[in-house]
Design an enzyme around this catalytic site. Sequence first.
Site, PDB file in Angstrom:
ATOM      1  N   GLU A 213       0.885  -1.177   0.000  1.00 31.01           N
ATOM      2  CA  GLU A 213       0.000   0.000   0.000  1.00 31.01           C
ATOM      3  C   GLU A 213       0.912   1.213   0.000  1.00 31.01           C
ATOM      4  OE1 GLU A 213      -3.417   0.035   0.088  1.00 31.01           O
ATOM      5  OE2 GLU A 213      -3.598  -2.138   0.055  1.00 31.01           O
ATOM      6  N   CYS A 247      -2.116   9.751   2.732  1.00 27.71           N
ATOM      7  CA  CYS A 247      -1.706   9.174   1.444  1.00 27.71           C
ATOM      8  C   CYS A 247      -2.729   9.457   0.363  1.00 27.71           C
ATOM      9  CB  CYS A 247      -1.477   7.684   1.590  1.00 27.71           C
ATOM     10  SG  CYS A 247      -2.921   6.827   2.233  1.00 27.71           S
TER      11      CYS A 247
HETATM   12  P1  NAD Z   1       7.658   5.162   7.636  1.00 29.89           P
HETATM   13  O1  NAD Z   1       8.951   5.880   7.494  1.00 29.89           O
HETATM   14  O2  NAD Z   1       6.973   5.138   8.943  1.00 29.89           O
HETATM   15  O3  NAD Z   1       7.901   3.704   7.089  1.00 29.89           O
HETATM   16  C1  NAD Z   1       6.903   2.725   7.001  1.00 29.89           C
HETATM   17  C2  NAD Z   1       7.362   1.470   7.701  1.00 29.89           C
HETATM   18  O4  NAD Z   1       8.529   0.965   7.049  1.00 29.89           O
HETATM   19  C3  NAD Z   1       7.724   1.707   9.153  1.00 29.89           C
HETATM   20  O5  NAD Z   1       7.200   0.659   9.938  1.00 29.89           O
HETATM   21  C4  NAD Z   1       9.229   1.685   9.142  1.00 29.89           C
HETATM   22  O6  NAD Z   1       9.756   1.204  10.361  1.00 29.89           O
HETATM   23  C5  NAD Z   1       9.540   0.737   8.017  1.00 29.89           C
HETATM   24  N1  NAD Z   1      10.830   0.999   7.392  1.00 29.89           N
HETATM   25  C6  NAD Z   1      11.450   2.193   7.257  1.00 29.89           C
HETATM   26  N2  NAD Z   1      12.614   2.040   6.610  1.00 29.89           N
HETATM   27  C7  NAD Z   1      12.732   0.740   6.310  1.00 29.89           C
HETATM   28  C8  NAD Z   1      13.705  -0.045   5.623  1.00 29.89           C
HETATM   29  N3  NAD Z   1      14.812   0.501   5.106  1.00 29.89           N
HETATM   30  N4  NAD Z   1      13.505  -1.364   5.499  1.00 29.89           N
HETATM   31  C9  NAD Z   1      12.384  -1.928   5.997  1.00 29.89           C
HETATM   32  N5  NAD Z   1      11.425  -1.249   6.657  1.00 29.89           N
HETATM   33  C10 NAD Z   1      11.591   0.071   6.819  1.00 29.89           C
HETATM   34  O7  NAD Z   1       6.570   5.770   6.695  1.00 29.89           O
HETATM   35  P2  NAD Z   1       6.770   6.413   5.339  1.00 29.89           P
HETATM   36  O8  NAD Z   1       7.341   5.390   4.424  1.00 29.89           O
HETATM   37  O9  NAD Z   1       7.419   7.731   5.443  1.00 29.89           O
HETATM   38  O10 NAD Z   1       5.202   6.654   5.019  1.00 29.89           O
HETATM   39  C11 NAD Z   1       4.792   7.630   4.195  1.00 29.89           C
HETATM   40  C12 NAD Z   1       4.476   7.050   2.834  1.00 29.89           C
HETATM   41  O11 NAD Z   1       3.491   6.060   2.982  1.00 29.89           O
HETATM   42  C13 NAD Z   1       3.889   8.067   1.878  1.00 29.89           C
HETATM   43  O12 NAD Z   1       4.450   7.833   0.600  1.00 29.89           O
HETATM   44  C14 NAD Z   1       2.417   7.732   1.850  1.00 29.89           C
HETATM   45  O13 NAD Z   1       1.758   8.055   0.664  1.00 29.89           O
HETATM   46  C15 NAD Z   1       2.450   6.253   2.047  1.00 29.89           C
HETATM   47  N6  NAD Z   1       1.212   5.807   2.649  1.00 29.89           N
HETATM   48  C16 NAD Z   1       0.416   5.003   1.932  1.00 29.89           C
HETATM   49  C17 NAD Z   1      -0.793   4.602   2.462  1.00 29.89           C
HETATM   50  C18 NAD Z   1      -1.713   3.703   1.697  1.00 29.89           C
HETATM   51  O14 NAD Z   1      -2.679   3.248   2.309  1.00 29.89           O
HETATM   52  N7  NAD Z   1      -1.484   3.440   0.445  1.00 29.89           N
HETATM   53  C19 NAD Z   1      -1.154   5.010   3.733  1.00 29.89           C
HETATM   54  C20 NAD Z   1      -0.303   5.826   4.453  1.00 29.89           C
HETATM   55  C21 NAD Z   1       0.889   6.215   3.910  1.00 29.89           C
END
Ligand code: NAD
Length: 459
Positions: A213, A247
């Site tokens: 997602e 998102c």
């Molecule tokens: P985040 O940095 O919290 O990361 C998401 C998860 O990935 C966390 O649990 C984190 O611990 C883990 N993570 C981080 N780096 C990692 C790595 N190198 N290897 C493995 N796991 C790792 O969140 P984010 O990525 O900044 O979230 C924001 C993004 O998420 C935006 O692009 C947003 O559009 C997207 N998003 C999508 C939805 C959806 O439903 N499609 C919902 C919310 C957010």
Amino acid sequence: MANQVVEQLAGMRLFYNTGTAKPYSFRKEQLLKFKKTLLKYEEEIYHALYTDLGKSKEEAYASELGLVLAEINHTLKNLRNWMEPKSVQTTLVNLPSSSKIYRDSLGVVLIISPWNYPLNLLLIPLVGAIAGGNCVVLKPSELSPATSAITEKIISETFSPSYVKNFTGDGAEIVPELMNGFRFDHVFYTGSVFVGKAIYKMAAEKLIPVTLELGGKSPGIVEADANIHVTARRLVLGKFLNAGQTCIAPDYLLVHNSIKDELVKSIIKSIENFYSKDSSTSYDYGKIINERRFDKLLSFLQNGNIIYGGRHDRSKLWIEPTLIDNVPMDSPLMTEEIFGPILPIISFETMNEAVDLVQKNPNPLAFYLFTSNSNNEKLWIDKIHFGGGCMNNTAWYFANKQFPFGGVGNSGIGAYHGKHSFDVFTREKPVMKTPTWFDPGFKYPPMKGRLNFFKKFIN
Ligand code: NAD
């Protein structure tokens, strides 16, 4: 640490293999317990979401806790039926057999969630995974620590650790540790495209199915015949909810030339009606998650002409709802996901021009069109590949449990919510049952001379 994790996961596998998590009665009991604990910690949940993101109680309920509770209620109401094996037709050549599709649980699954809706995006998938009869490993985001702490408390109080286990900590460390040390049966990831690709790679090594997602640039399109007042209100709500860190927020606006000025005026009026002229003191306006994101968002402000807003305060992690025009299409504001309270407004003259602009960032997660013409709706829905969306609205489609929620292409793989979550966390297992009282010889060799017979019966 690594050995301890591997041992805990092995313990979960053993527990899964006992079959305890599979019966309807167990799944139901766990969902009821889960709901009870969520309600017990309702106030702490509000407090945590306020601490991490400045969400009001009302917003926290409408966009987080309430959606999790609604998901549990909906699942409890339908689970028995979803679990029932479904009879399907049997082909002529196989008569008098009967055919059924069973729903198999997957095993031990991993759910990884981000910080922006830290309760909802961790726990709605969990409801589906429990409904599917699985054991579940949860990995919430380290960037929303107050919510992670309360979810940890809820999880450990509700579930046995060999059934549902929460792992907190730096995702870049803990996720590879989890995924390299163990073969999960499914990985459900919500977050950025960048990390999503890394997760997909790790999963591919072990042929683990994934749901991704992800994010992207979701457009809002406003046609000349849109109802300007209502359009402005709905756009402002969808864009500035959670200070734009949603998102499915409209990332940027494409507005027909003829109504741009009027729409901008109406948007400004809505911003001030909703959050007052000083949103830094508004009960309804959230804050940016951390300094790193704050600085990133400020860098976007260099990309165009600020027509409204732009004030900010790093000590409060506050950035005012901001409207920008004259944005170069190749600037970061138009090539990267904004994920904050900054709305670029670009005008267009013809639909083809607008379609070309949307296609510069293909496969948006969400798509919003404002028009009074249903032919326009059909044209746009047909032209753009998007995950999901609304006509004359924003964001609220997320709350419909009948909808499969997910992206397409760049914005993700797979979809969930309600029955769709149950489908993600189970596998269809087709089984044909053939009686023994009828065993005609024509299906057995020697076959010579039966070609016409097979042509007739295999169709
Ligand atoms: P985040 O940095 O919290 O990361 C998401 C998860 O990935 C966390 O649990 C984190 O611990 C883990 N993570 C981080 N780096 C990692 C790595 N190198 N290897 C493995 N796991 C790792 O969140 P984010 O990525 O900044 O979230 C924001 C993004 O998420 C935006 O692009 C947003 O559009 C997207 N998003 C999508 C939805 C959806 O439903 N499609 C919902 C919310 C957010």
